[in-house]
Design a protein around this motif. Structure first.
Motif, PDB file in Angstrom:
ATOM      1  N   ALA A  63       1.064  -1.360  -0.032  1.00 24.77           N
ATOM      2  CA  ALA A  63       0.496   0.552   0.472  1.00 24.77           C
ATOM      3  C   ALA A  63       1.223   1.274  -0.113  1.00 24.77           C
ATOM      4  O   ALA A  63       0.495   2.246  -0.321  1.00 24.77           O
ATOM      5  N   GLU A  64       2.083   1.469   1.048  1.00 19.76           N
ATOM      6  CA  GLU A  64       2.714   2.678   0.866  1.00 19.76           C
ATOM      7  C   GLU A  64       3.569   2.727  -0.705  1.00 19.76           C
ATOM      8  O   GLU A  64       3.448   3.891  -1.210  1.00 19.76           O
ATOM      9  N   LEU A  65       3.753   1.797  -1.616  1.00 16.40           N
ATOM     10  CA  LEU A  65       4.218   1.460  -2.495  1.00 16.40           C
ATOM     11  C   LEU A  65       3.240   2.182  -3.011  1.00 16.40           C
ATOM     12  O   LEU A  65       3.404   3.307  -4.886  1.00 16.40           O
ATOM     13  N   ILE A  66       1.899   1.935  -3.416  1.00 14.73           N
ATOM     14  CA  ILE A  66       1.618   2.328  -4.278  1.00 14.73           C
ATOM     15  C   ILE A  66       0.747   3.519  -4.082  1.00 14.73           C
ATOM     16  O   ILE A  66       0.621   4.689  -4.862  1.00 14.73           O
ATOM     17  N   ASN A  67       0.638   4.030  -2.754  1.00 14.38           N
ATOM     18  CA  ASN A  67      -0.118   5.572  -1.848  1.00 14.38           C
ATOM     19  C   ASN A  67       1.820   6.274  -2.845  1.00 14.38           C
ATOM     20  O   ASN A  67       1.271   7.434  -3.844  1.00 14.38           O
ATOM     21  N   GLY A  68       3.262   6.100  -2.266  1.00 13.86           N
ATOM     22  CA  GLY A  68       3.848   6.786  -3.104  1.00 13.86           C
ATOM     23  C   GLY A  68       4.092   7.286  -4.660  1.00 13.86           C
ATOM     24  O   GLY A  68       4.356   8.048  -5.031  1.00 13.86           O
ATOM     25  N   THR A  69       3.894   6.098  -5.637  1.00 14.12           N
ATOM     26  CA  THR A  69       4.077   5.957  -6.695  1.00 14.12           C
ATOM     27  C   THR A  69       2.979   7.232  -7.046  1.00 14.12           C
ATOM     28  O   THR A  69       2.862   8.188  -8.095  1.00 14.12           O
ATOM     29  N   LEU A  70       1.499   7.235  -6.434  1.00 10.33           N
ATOM     30  CA  LEU A  70       0.034   8.235  -6.968  1.00 10.33           C
ATOM     31  C   LEU A  70       1.299   9.185  -6.704  1.00 10.33           C
ATOM     32  O   LEU A  70       1.245  10.335  -7.689  1.00 10.33           O
ATOM     33  N   ARG A  71       2.049   9.767  -5.493  1.00  6.88           N
ATOM     34  CA  ARG A  71       1.693  11.183  -5.155  1.00  6.88           C
ATOM     35  C   ARG A  71       3.037  11.581  -6.170  1.00  6.88           C
ATOM     36  O   ARG A  71       3.391  12.597  -6.665  1.00  6.88           O
ATOM     37  N   TYR A  95       9.182  -7.634  -5.882  1.00  3.93           N
ATOM     38  CA  TYR A  95       8.694  -8.695  -4.380  1.00  3.93           C
ATOM     39  C   TYR A  95       6.878  -8.331  -5.164  1.00  3.93           C
ATOM     40  O   TYR A  95       6.030  -9.450  -5.270  1.00  3.93           O
ATOM     41  N   HIS A  96       6.401  -6.716  -4.367  1.00  2.50           N
ATOM     42  CA  HIS A  96       4.690  -6.870  -4.430  1.00  2.50           C
ATOM     43  C   HIS A  96       4.170  -6.977  -5.834  1.00  2.50           C
ATOM     44  O   HIS A  96       3.057  -7.568  -6.263  1.00  2.50           O
ATOM     45  N   PHE A  97       5.202  -6.288  -6.826  1.00  2.69           N
ATOM     46  CA  PHE A  97       4.126  -6.143  -8.193  1.00  2.69           C
ATOM     47  C   PHE A  97       4.962  -6.496  -9.695  1.00  2.69           C
ATOM     48  O   PHE A  97       4.146  -6.831 -10.506  1.00  2.69           O
ATOM     49  N   GLY A  98       6.414  -7.471  -9.318  1.00  2.00           N
ATOM     50  CA  GLY A  98       6.817  -7.733 -10.849  1.00  2.00           C
ATOM     51  C   GLY A  98       7.888  -6.830 -11.379  1.00  2.00           C
ATOM     52  O   GLY A  98       8.764  -7.488 -11.503  1.00  2.00           O
ATOM     53  N   SER A  99       7.094  -5.386 -10.809  1.00  2.00           N
ATOM     54  CA  SER A  99       8.341  -4.802 -12.396  1.00  2.00           C
ATOM     55  C   SER A  99       7.672  -3.207 -11.795  1.00  2.00           C
ATOM     56  O   SER A  99       6.536  -3.257 -11.556  1.00  2.00           O
ATOM     57  N   LYS A 100       8.341  -2.212 -12.081  1.00  2.00           N
ATOM     58  CA  LYS A 100       8.142  -0.585 -11.717  1.00  2.00           C
ATOM     59  C   LYS A 100       6.469  -1.060 -12.427  1.00  2.00           C
ATOM     60  O   LYS A 100       5.625   0.198 -12.440  1.00  2.00           O
ATOM     61  N   ASP A 101       6.488  -0.989 -14.065  1.00  3.03           N
ATOM     62  CA  ASP A 101       5.644  -0.678 -14.614  1.00  3.03           C
ATOM     63  C   ASP A 101       4.442  -1.666 -14.364  1.00  3.03           C
ATOM     64  O   ASP A 101       3.282  -0.762 -14.348  1.00  3.03           O
ATOM     65  N   ALA A 102       4.092  -2.751 -14.237  1.00  4.96           N
ATOM     66  CA  ALA A 102       3.181  -3.129 -13.600  1.00  4.96           C
ATOM     67  C   ALA A 102       2.915  -2.154 -12.561  1.00  4.96           C
ATOM     68  O   ALA A 102       1.767  -2.142 -12.089  1.00  4.96           O
ATOM     69  N   LEU A 103       3.037  -2.190 -11.421  1.00  2.27           N
ATOM     70  CA  LEU A 103       3.171  -0.648 -10.140  1.00  2.27           C
ATOM     71  C   LEU A 103       2.999   0.204 -10.533  1.00  2.27           C
ATOM     72  O   LEU A 103       1.722   1.258  -9.729  1.00  2.27           O
ATOM     73  N   VAL A 104       3.083   1.135 -11.454  1.00  2.27           N
ATOM     74  CA  VAL A 104       2.563   2.491 -11.722  1.00  2.27           C
ATOM     75  C   VAL A 104       1.084   2.218 -12.025  1.00  2.27           C
ATOM     76  O   VAL A 104       0.494   2.587 -12.066  1.00  2.27           O
ATOM     77  N   THR A 105       0.584   0.798 -13.418  1.00  4.84           N
ATOM     78  CA  THR A 105      -0.758   0.474 -13.798  1.00  4.84           C
ATOM     79  C   THR A 105      -1.187   0.043 -12.403  1.00  4.84           C
ATOM     80  O   THR A 105      -2.465   0.660 -12.648  1.00  4.84           O
ATOM     81  N   GLU A 106      -1.172  -0.110 -11.235  1.00  3.10           N
ATOM     82  CA  GLU A 106      -1.524  -0.569 -10.467  1.00  3.10           C
ATOM     83  C   GLU A 106      -1.765   0.666  -9.239  1.00  3.10           C
ATOM     84  O   GLU A 106      -3.171   0.843  -9.357  1.00  3.10           O
ATOM     85  N   ALA A 107      -1.860   1.884  -9.440  1.00  6.23           N
ATOM     86  CA  ALA A 107      -0.891   2.978  -9.027  1.00  6.23           C
ATOM     87  C   ALA A 107      -2.246   3.617  -9.578  1.00  6.23           C
ATOM     88  O   ALA A 107      -3.116   4.595  -8.810  1.00  6.23           O
ATOM     89  N   ALA A 108      -1.876   3.691 -11.681  1.00  6.10           N
ATOM     90  CA  ALA A 108      -3.242   4.670 -12.181  1.00  6.10           C
ATOM     91  C   ALA A 108      -4.983   4.024 -11.429  1.00  6.10           C
ATOM     92  O   ALA A 108      -5.466   5.536 -12.050  1.00  6.10           O
ATOM     93  N   ILE A 109      -4.417   3.132 -11.705  1.00  2.00           N
ATOM     94  CA  ILE A 109      -5.926   1.930 -11.464  1.00  2.00           C
ATOM     95  C   ILE A 109      -6.810   2.711 -10.534  1.00  2.00           C
ATOM     96  O   ILE A 109      -7.473   3.194 -10.059  1.00  2.00           O
TER      97      ILE A 109
END
Length: 198
Positions: A9-17, A45-59
């Motif tokens: 959750a911290e990674l998603i929130n940080g990415t959104l910022r 570990y959580h998302f597989g890649s930075k791009d996958a994290l950015v996608t989840e954060a965007a959604i």
């Protein structure tokens, strides 16, 4: 030692910022980790890649934007779907500039989804989740037709979002939006029933 699950959750929130203030090309794994206060390895570990994290954060950001629109409509439950649609459009327009970075990153995720199955699946799941929420928000019904109508509303939202990213003068604001919607209604069958298959 493995990254802690709470970092997700911290990674998603940080990415959104990051999405709020940086162009997509400057959002690196290192920048996200620093913004999130997380270990850079926790992204993989959580998302597989930075791009996958950015996608989840965007959604997640789009989900939060939908929640803002819902809050703007909270006091208008008795109004017709047409009124709710118009007011939702006004709420989107009022918050559009604040979410411009999110919109840019979402557009980039759509482009990456063509070549990345994980990103494509995440985007598709976002649409599956959003359709019934939009149908409920606008009073379109919980049946197949309501879900399909919500899909068309989302197509309109995303299409206009892309156009405005390219050129802000392409925005369709009130009172022009109401006139444009009225014109579009002339394309629809009077009875609202699907045309028979040929």
């Amino acid at each position: 030692m493995s990254p802690q699950r709470s970092n997700r959750a911290e990674l998603i929130n940080g990415t959104l910022r990051c999405l709020e203030r940086l162009p997509p090309e400057r959002i690196t794994a290192r920048v996200i980790a620093e913004e999130s206060g997380a270990n850079i390895a926790s992204i993989t570990y959580h998302f597989g890649s930075k791009d996958a994290l950015v996608t989840e954060a965007a959604i997640a950001g789009l989900d939060r934007w939908l929640t803002e629109v819902a809050a703007a409509l909270a006091g208008v439950d008795a109004r017709s779907p047409a009124d709710r649609f118009r007011l939702a459009g006004q709420a989107v327009e009022a918050t559009r500039l604040r979410h411009a970075g999110l919109a840019r990153s979402y557009l980039a995720a759509l482009a990456r989804g063509r070549h990345d199955e994980r990103i494509r699946a995440t985007l598709a799941e976002g649409f599956r989740r959003a359709r019934p929420e939009v149908a409920g928000l606008l009073g379109l019904g919980a049946d197949r037709t309501g879900n399909d109508a919500a899909g068309l509303v989302l197509a309109l939202f995303h299409g206009l979002m892309i156009q405005v990213l390219l050129a802000p003068d392409l925005a369709v604001d009130e009172p022009y939006a109401s006139a444009a919607y009225a014109r579009l209604r002339t394309l629809l069958p009077e009875d609202g029933k699907p045309e028979p298959a040929q």
